[in-house]
Every structure is written in structure tokens, then in C-alpha cells.
Design a protein around this motif. Sequence first.
Motif, PDB file in Angstrom:
ATOM      1  N   HIS A   8     -15.927  10.879  -3.072  1.00  0.00           N
ATOM      2  CA  HIS A   8     -15.904  10.522  -1.660  1.00  0.00           C
ATOM      3  C   HIS A   8     -16.052  11.722  -0.723  1.00  0.00           C
ATOM      4  O   HIS A   8     -16.294  11.539   0.460  1.00  0.00           O
ATOM      5  N   ALA A   9     -15.869  12.925  -1.249  1.00  0.00           N
ATOM      6  CA  ALA A   9     -15.988  14.126  -0.417  1.00  0.00           C
ATOM      7  C   ALA A   9     -16.796  15.173  -1.155  1.00  0.00           C
ATOM      8  O   ALA A   9     -16.741  15.275  -2.386  1.00  0.00           O
ATOM      9  N   ARG A 105     -23.661  11.916   4.792  1.00  0.00           N
ATOM     10  CA  ARG A 105     -22.822  11.347   5.849  1.00  0.00           C
ATOM     11  C   ARG A 105     -23.142   9.872   6.070  1.00  0.00           C
ATOM     12  O   ARG A 105     -22.241   9.049   6.248  1.00  0.00           O
ATOM     13  N   ASN A 108     -21.418   7.663   3.816  1.00  0.00           N
ATOM     14  CA  ASN A 108     -19.952   7.668   3.988  1.00  0.00           C
ATOM     15  C   ASN A 108     -19.224   8.728   3.170  1.00  0.00           C
ATOM     16  O   ASN A 108     -18.022   8.598   2.930  1.00  0.00           O
ATOM     17  N   TYR A 109     -19.924   9.751   2.736  1.00  0.00           N
ATOM     18  CA  TYR A 109     -19.228  10.888   2.165  1.00  0.00           C
ATOM     19  C   TYR A 109     -18.577  11.693   3.292  1.00  0.00           C
ATOM     20  O   TYR A 109     -19.117  11.797   4.395  1.00  0.00           O
ATOM     21  N   ARG A 110     -17.434  12.289   2.998  1.00  0.00           N
ATOM     22  CA  ARG A 110     -16.781  13.206   3.926  1.00  0.00           C
ATOM     23  C   ARG A 110     -17.118  14.618   3.479  1.00  0.00           C
ATOM     24  O   ARG A 110     -16.970  14.956   2.302  1.00  0.00           O
ATOM     25  N   GLY A 136     -16.422  17.724   8.444  1.00  0.00           N
ATOM     26  CA  GLY A 136     -15.137  17.326   8.995  1.00  0.00           C
ATOM     27  C   GLY A 136     -14.172  18.481   9.106  1.00  0.00           C
ATOM     28  O   GLY A 136     -13.234  18.440   9.907  1.00  0.00           O
ATOM     29  N   LEU A 161      -9.503  16.092   4.839  1.00  0.00           N
ATOM     30  CA  LEU A 161     -10.436  14.973   4.733  1.00  0.00           C
ATOM     31  C   LEU A 161      -9.768  13.704   4.212  1.00  0.00           C
ATOM     32  O   LEU A 161     -10.403  12.654   4.184  1.00  0.00           O
TER      33      LEU A 161
END
Length: 232
Positions: A8-9, A105, A108-110, A136, A161
Motif C-alpha cells: 500500500h505504500a 498515486r 491509491n498507493y501512499r 505524503g 503514512l
Amino acid sequence: MNAAIRQHAVLFDLDGTLIDTAPDIVAAANRMLDELQARPLPFDKIAGFIGNGVSTLVQRILDASALEPELHTVALASFNRHYAETNGRFGRLFPGVQACLAGLRAANYRLACVTNKPLAFALPLLQMHHIDIHFGIIVGGDSLASMKPAPEPLWHACHVLDVAPRHACMVGDSGVDVAAAQAAEVPVLIVRHGAPEPVAAWGPAVKTFTHFDQLAGLLAAIPVYPERELQS
């Protein structure tokens, strides 16, 4: 958040990963040496010193130039002064970086930038190349008490994050990034920009790629680390 995304990040290194900053750094370093009345060093020599922070870079240059270690304070101030002038002037964004960051982005990756470059240099450099908007958080080499290869900068980015390290991935270009990621128990991908494969000591778990249009696919294939408590 897209449930299909396992990572996710994404935590990006800066120098040599997103931006080819070596021309800026080498120019400042040789201006520093000229100020110290020493001969310039070859481009590749200085470029090989990049990655462990400015203080270490300056010390390595002094050693390579057979200059006294006591000059470090003066040399560091000189380098910082000259780098303020060359930062972002000669380097370039690596191909595909802007599209890759925008695409991640959109998926929806941070994103974070985790660099050993002092924040006062890192932030304007990212702004000059118009990629600061994607992150972020930006963690500089002086943002915390420790820098890479210590794990704390990566953990801090994950904490800000709000993503567990096992759901993050470090993207870098050097053994410093590999060591930091392994210490933080964060998966790692290394961009080579066409360079030879990394040393075998990095281990088979370290995957490499050569262009940023490959990154999204590689992220989807990364195995997730076992559950662990998020560290701040």
C-alpha cells in the motif's frame, strides 16, 4: 484503498533512484576542492561516494584527496554553500519517474521519499523537478537522529503514512537502501538504470528493474512480510 493492492505504500530513495543528482554533487564537490586548493577528482570517483549523507561524502572526498581530517568542518561548510548553487542545476529526472509516481498515486498507493540528503536540499530538488506533490512525507537525512541504513527513517515514513512496514516497499539504487529495508523488514526493489546486476551479497530476495514503467507490476508480485507491530 484498492483491496487488490498488497503493497500500500512505496518509499523512494532520491539520489540515483528518482533523480540523477551526481552532476550537481560532483560540481559542488570539485568547487569545494578548488576552494581548499586541491585538485579536482574524477566524476566517477566522487559519484561513488554518494549515498551515506553529506558529512560522509565530504570525508571520503578529503580522504581521496589526501587532505587532513581536521578540514572536515570547513570543507562541509564549503560543500553546502556550493551545493546550494548547483542543486538541481545539472541533474535530471530519470525516464519514466513522473508517470510512474502519478500512476501509483492514481492506484491509491501512499508515497514517501526517504533520502539521506538533508531536507533543506531534498525538498527544493523535488520541487524543481515537480515531483514533490506526489509524496505524503519527505524524510531527509537530518529529519531523525539516524539515517539509512538504519531502519528508523523507513519506519517513520510508514508511521506517518499509516501503513504497516509489511505493506510497504522500499525502492532504491544502492546497498544502503537494501540494508535499510532489510533492517526495517520492508521489501525492497532496486533500480539499476541499465547498470550491471548488484553484488551477490544482496541476496536473491533483492529484485532489480531498469525502467520505472516496470515498477507497478513488480509491486504486485512482492510477498508480504509476516505480521509485526508497526514501529514509530
